[in-house]
Design an enzyme around this catalytic site. Structure first.
Site: not given
Length: 405
Positions: A180-182
């Site tokens: 999700v961060d990526i």
């Protein structure tokens, strides 16, 4: 020598952890001058997210964690205390020389420091200001913090990841990288590039609002549409693809391989390889929709066939027939793969502490431009004096905090 695509752009990076730095690292790879603003003494939280830590030339641990090194190549680091008037002054002066600001503070935090979008727009009217948060600038959760693991759960990803309930090891699972961060960093970079292109036509800047939960919902992709079309909530199915079969992990005599049949033609070739060509005309398996409906029976047939030979033999036979397949590589095996090495996905850089450092390269490739590969992840505050001098910015007084780490 060809130029980097964004060598004319400067990014002021006020973000930390993963999503924001991933976006700014993309800009750095594309050649932008990325100035990373870090807290004095501590810096980005991920600097301490170890072990493992980078080894120095003598083989001793440094304070540079692998996590930080993964998302901060190509940047220059300046240390400031933005809670002070002096720190805020320097940020405002840097904004005058910047095209883009990326930040991932809690909603309204930078407004309290006089560093919100409207504040900086008053200084530089065409600034592009990208805010990355857990839940966005609006809505009932706007003030809540978020982390990748939490959003993988809240955003539905873990409901479709893992073995089914009742199966060995059954239950929800997170993805093995902070996906999700990526993906949030990717969307932040894309949206900001869109704003940059729009500015080139209109002359106007923008405030880009990227929320991790929005991103997670956005890349539920086929699983969300499966629900919207059928009304049935998707279930965890382990490694089996919900819409295309056979696509799964299958055991061989000495290991496991991934089989990725994508169409009826490939399935017919697969049936030839396993010595059962009649399966391609079997009414249960002739079309993909039938194979999806009968995937349990088909899976049993494939497992029985694969049990007769070793993995290497099956991979060779399937590859020769044009049937997509592959081994389940460890990360060391990935980096030793001939194709990965040919594409230069592991690169080397000089580093002031380690002498030389191995890094994972950007996957972007251009025919008529080049990526920037001359700056390793910076030491904390490494470029403070350089940056202040470059833009003729007065260093903070003692009362406002030293610029050094």
């Amino acid at each position: 020598m060809s130029q980097s695509p964004l060598s004319h752009i400067r990014v002021l990076d006020l973000s930390r952890i993963m999503a924001g730095p991933w976006a700014s690292q993309i800009f750095a790879d594309l050649g932008a001058d990325v100035i990373k603003v870090e807290r004095q003494g501590r810096g980005d939280d991920t600097r301490s997210w170890g072990p493992p830590f980078l080894k120095d030339k003598q083989g001793n641990d440094t304070t540079e964690a692998g996590y930080f090194l993964a998302v901060n190549r190509g940047k220059r680091s300046i240390t400031l205390d933005i809670a002070t008037a002096e720190g805020q002054r320097i940020v405002r002066e840097l904004v005058q020389h910047s095209d883009i600001v990326i930040e991932n503070f809690k909603v309204d935090t930078l407004d309290r420091y006089g560093l919100g979008y409207e504040d900086l727009k008053a200084i530089k009217s065409d600034i592009i200001y990208c805010s990355v948060t857990g839940f966005g600038q609006t809505g009932p959760r706007r003030d809540q913090p978020a982390y990748d693991f939490m959003i993988q759960a809240m955003g539905g990803l873990m409901s479709v990841t893992g073995e089914p309930d009742g199966a060995p090891g059954g239950g929800p699972e997170k993805v093995g990288v902070p996906i999700v961060d990526i993906m949030t960093g990717m969307y932040a970079a894309i949206a900001t590039l869109g704003a940059l292109a729009h500015r080139s036509v209109t002359g106007a800047g923008d405030h880009v609002d990227i929320a991790m939960l929005d991103v997670q919902v956005g890349f539920l992709a086929n699983q969300a549409m499966n629900y919207l079309v059928s009304g049935k909530p998707p279930q965890r199915a382990g490694n089996a693809h919900p819409n295309i079969q056979p696509q799964d992990v299958f055991p061989c005599r000495d290991g496991h391989l991934v089989l990725v049949v994508g169409n009826d033609g490939q399935f017919a070739k697969f049936c030839e390889v396993i010595g059962q060509p009649e399966l391609a005309s079997d009414a249960r398996f002739a079309a993909n929709a039938d194979r999806v409906r009968h995937r349990i029976i088909l899976g049993d047939i494939i497992r029985a066939a694969f049990s007769e030979s070793d993995m290497a033999e099956w991979l060779a036979r399937l590859d020769a027939a044009g049937v997509p397949c592959g081994p389940i590589n460890t990360i060391p095996a990935v980096l030793e793969d001939a194709q990965v090495q040919h594409r230069g996905m592991k690169m080397h850089m000089d580093h002031p502490l380690a002498g030389e450092i191995d890094l994972i390269a950007s996957p972007m490739r251009f025919r008529n431009a080049q990526l920037r590969r001359d700056r390793p992840p910076p030491l904390l505050g490494e470029h403070t004096e350089e940056i202040l001098a470059e833009f003729s910015i007065q260093a903070p007084t003692v009362a406002g905090g030293s610029p050094h780490s």
